[in-house]
Every structure is written in structure tokens, then in C-alpha cells.
Design an enzyme around this catalytic site. Sequence first.
Site, short mmCIF file in Angstrom:
data_model
loop_
_atom_site.label_atom_id
_atom_site.label_comp_id
_atom_site.label_asym_id
_atom_site.label_seq_id
_atom_site.Cartn_x
_atom_site.Cartn_y
_atom_site.Cartn_z
N HIS A 1 -6.29 3.28 -3.86
CA HIS A 1 -6.17 3.46 -2.40
C HIS A 1 -6.51 4.91 -2.03
CE1 HIS A 1 -4.94 2.17 1.52
NE2 HIS A 1 -3.76 2.79 1.55
N HIS B 1 3.70 -2.50 2.93
CA HIS B 1 3.71 -1.12 2.40
C HIS B 1 4.95 -0.87 1.54
CE1 HIS B 1 0.84 -0.83 5.70
NE2 HIS B 1 0.34 0.23 5.07
N ASP C 1 0.82 -1.22 0.00
CA ASP C 1 0.00 0.00 0.00
C ASP C 1 0.85 1.27 0.00
OD1 ASP C 1 -2.01 -1.84 0.26
OD2 ASP C 1 -2.90 -0.94 2.06
N ASP C 2 0.21 2.35 -0.41
CA ASP C 2 0.68 3.74 -0.25
C ASP C 2 1.73 4.17 -1.28
OD1 ASP C 2 -0.99 3.51 1.90
OD2 ASP C 2 0.53 3.79 3.44
N HIS D 1 -5.44 9.57 1.08
CA HIS D 1 -5.31 8.68 2.24
C HIS D 1 -5.96 9.30 3.48
CE1 HIS D 1 -3.45 5.56 4.81
NE2 HIS D 1 -3.21 4.93 3.68
#
Length: 298
Positions: free
Chosen positions: A155, A248, A105-106, A159
Amino acid sequence: MNPKFTKKLAIKSIILIGSIAFFSLFPKNPQTTSSNSIAQIPPFDNFPPKFLKPRKPQIQPSPAATPSPKPPEQPLVFAPPAQFRSQIVYKASISNSKVIALTFDDGPSPETLKILEVLQKHNAVATFFCLGRNLREYPEIAKKVVQAGNAIGNHTWHHYYHDVTEKIASNEIDYTGIHIHRSTGAKSLLFRPPGGRLNNGFADYAKKKNYVVVMWSIDTKDFLQPPAAVITRTVLSQATSGAIVLLHDGGGDRQQTVEAVSEIIPKLKQQGYRFVTVPQLLQMQAAQKQPNGDRKPK
Ligand SMILES: [Zn+2]
């Protein structure tokens, strides 16, 4: 000469000449030449236009100058089987083989390249849930992610953890989707809510738009930057077939994550696991004809 005979002869001559004139004026229809041999059927080029499809341009370029056109490429879409659309998935139920899905993620970020290197070294693929703002900054990295056979998911743009209106959720998810397409050429119906929060408006909007909301069954907490050995132990101790692992590739230095993944992949491979993307994992469950699957957390 007998005048009657002369008259008959004249009439016969007129009929004969008339017949010749008639048939020469109206040539035989090419389709009705059944009594003729095949050799007498005129070549297609001589057929009247109404028997031919519209012709291409008269001047045909040489084959060497124009290679035969490639079939149109199918658009790349990362989508779950229909039964998972608008659903929340934590893991897949796979009983007939050992498969696992790593998710990152991210990103994308420069750290993503290190993860890609490890995946490629071990011939493994994963799924990357990207932030729109990072896609805008690192479109080339996102492109490499997809080119290497990995899946990409949405995503949100910023965020956010807080509650959002449908309008904000729409902006966050739709614009990220646009940037996924712009940077990779792919479309995605995979969504992961920031922080795994399911009640702040993002997941509801994503479900409304037919995304599958992809959660996880193994949380490595790698964003807290624990030692690589801790991340590795967490995954190895909880690994089951159909598991989805949260890791991540964005949010700062990911050295521990990179080191852990370098350990995790070969060790699980030794145990007989294969690494697949989330859409592949869900496809495998769908192929097992278990429509309800396991959509609840462990
Ligand atoms: Zn995140």
C-alpha cells in the site's frame, strides 16, 4: 617317450598354464557375468568406482542424531493468476459459490491484532494492504497476519495522495515490498493505491511491475469512524459473491471496525458466505474460465 608326444604335451601344458595366468591377471568384468547366478554378482560396494555415484562421507551419523532433512519450503508468494497481472480489479465474478474478500488498509498497527482475533474466532481470512513505514515499526504484527493464513499486499510506504514521479513510486512500492518480505518472508504482487487513486503514478508503476491493482466493490468508509452498525449495514446490504470490501486496520482507533467485523462475519456466514483472501478470490474466478471477469466498478 615318443618325442612328438612329449612336444605336444609340452605345448598343451604351456597353453593351459598361459590360460590360467591370463584369466587370473584379468578378472571377469562384473557386468558380463550373465552366465553366473545372481548370488555370484558382487555387492555394489565391491563394484569399481566407475559404476558408483560419488559416495557421501564415509562416516554416517546415526539416524537419531540427524533427522531426515525436510523438503525445501516453497517461498510464500501472494500473486494473482497470470490473467490479472497488471490489471485493475474491483471485484471477482464468482457464480458457483458465495465468497467474499474483506480487505484492511493502512496497517499493520496494534489494532490489527484485534482484527486478527475476530478473524480467527470465526475461522475467516482476509487481505491486509500494509504501509512500508508501519511494516518497519510492527514487523511482528505483519508476521502474525501471514502466519494466520491471511494475504498481505503493498500500500506504498508513505500513503501519498499527490502525483509522484516513477522514481518516487519505485521507492515507495519497492521498499514496501522489501519490508513485506523482511517481516513475513512472503512476497506479494497485490497492490492497492492510497485513496484508491489510479492516476497519480503509483498504479502505473505497480502495473509495470506486474502487480494486480486491487480496488474494492464495497466502501465502508470506516476511516470516518461511523457507528459499527452503519459499517455492518453497508456491508450486509451490498454483499454479493466475489465482492471486495474496503476496511481499515490502521490510521488510529479502529474500535468501530472491529465491532462491525465481529457482526459482519457471522451474519454473512449464516447466509452461506465464505471469507477468502484476494488471491484466492481471483483464483476462483480464473478456475471458472471467465478470463475477462468484472474489472469495472459497480
Ligand atoms: Zn490507505
